[in-house]
Write an enzyme that holds these catalytic residues in place. Structure first.
Site, PDB file in Angstrom:
ATOM      1  N   CYS A 116       7.567  -6.273  -1.634  1.00 49.09           N
ATOM      2  CA  CYS A 116       8.900  -6.357  -2.219  1.00 49.09           C
ATOM      3  C   CYS A 116       9.253  -5.086  -2.991  1.00 49.09           C
ATOM      4  CB  CYS A 116       8.982  -7.616  -3.072  1.00 49.09           C
ATOM      5  SG  CYS A 116      10.651  -8.151  -3.483  1.00 49.09           S
ATOM      6  N   HIS A 117       9.587  -5.211  -4.278  1.00 48.90           N
ATOM      7  CA  HIS A 117       9.971  -4.079  -5.124  1.00 48.90           C
ATOM      8  C   HIS A 117       8.771  -3.309  -5.674  1.00 48.90           C
ATOM      9  CE1 HIS A 117      13.748  -6.339  -5.109  1.00 48.90           C
ATOM     10  NE2 HIS A 117      14.337  -5.206  -5.445  1.00 48.90           N
TER      11      HIS A 117
END
Length: 184
Positions: A116-117
Site C-alpha cells: 500500500c502506502h
C-alpha cells in the site's frame, strides 16, 4: 506473539516497521501468517509502548511495540515488512532511523516486503531508483518520479523485494513473503 530479538535465530526473526495510523490488516495478517510458519515477528516503532491500527479511516486495535527502530539492529532480522496506512507511511517516510533500517536490510540483500502506502519510506530512503514495484495507485507518480517502474499487480516480487497494492492482495503478499524466506 513477539519476543525479544535474542529469543530466536536471525533467520527466523522478522521486523515490522510501523507507527500510529497503520492499516491494521496489513500488519496483522502478514504477522499472523509468518508466526504460523514459525517466524518470530517484532513490531518496531519510533517510540516504545503501543501503536494504533486503523481499519481504513476508523481506529481499530492497538499493538504492543517490541522495540524502537532506533535501538534495533537490522542485522538481527532476516527481513522487514512495511505495512501501509497513509498516516503511518507519511510519518515513517521522514524518520531517519526507519530510513537507515530499510537501507541496511536492502544492502544485506534481505527480503523487504511493502504494501500500500508503505513504499513512501523506500522513496525517501532513496532505494526505489531502478526498481519495479506496485503500491496503492496514488503512489505511482511518486514512485515514477523517484526512478521506479510502477506496475498494477496484486503482488510483484523482484530481487528480494515484495510489493502489493492493498489489503485485498494480502494472501498473495503473504505467499510471496514466505517464498522469499525459503518457504512454500
Amino acid at each position: 506473539m513477539s519476543s525479544t530479538p535474542s529469543s530466536s535465530p536471525v533467520s527466523r526473526r522478522i521486523a515490522i516497521l510501523t507507527t500510529d495510523g497503520f492499516e491494521q490488516a496489513e500488519l496483522e495478517k502478514p504477522r499472523d501468517a509468518l508466526q504460523k510458519a514459525g517466524y518470530d515477528t517484532h513490531i518496531l516503532a519510533p517510540k516504545a509502548g503501543t501503536v494504533q491500527g486503523f481499519d481504513h479511516v476508523d481506529k481499530a486495535d492497538t499493538f504492543k511495540v517490541d522495540g524502537t527502530i532506533a535501538d534495533a539492529d537490522p542485522g538481527d532480522y532476516a527481513a522487514v515488512i512495511l505495512p501501509g496506512g497513509v498516516v503511518n507511511a507519511d510519518a515513517l517516510r521522514t524518520d531517519a532511523d526507519a530510513q537507515a533500517f530499510v537501507k541496511a536490510i536492502d544492502a544485506a540483500g534481505k527480503p523487504l516486503a511493502v504494501i500500500c502506502h508503505g513504499a513512501w519510506l523506500l522513496i525517501d530512503a532513496g532505494l526505489v531508483d531502478g526498481k519495479t514495484l506496485t503500491s496503492w495507485p496514488s503512489l505511482q507518480v511518486d514512485l515514477r518520479n523517484a526512478g521506479a517502474t510502477w506496475v498494477d499487480e496484486q503482488v510483484h516480487s523482484e530481487g528480494g523485494w515484495i510489493s502489493s497494492r492493498k489489503p485485498d492482495d494480502i494472501p498473495a503478499f503473504n505467499a510471496a513473503i514466505l517464498k522469499a524466506l525459503g518457504g512454500t
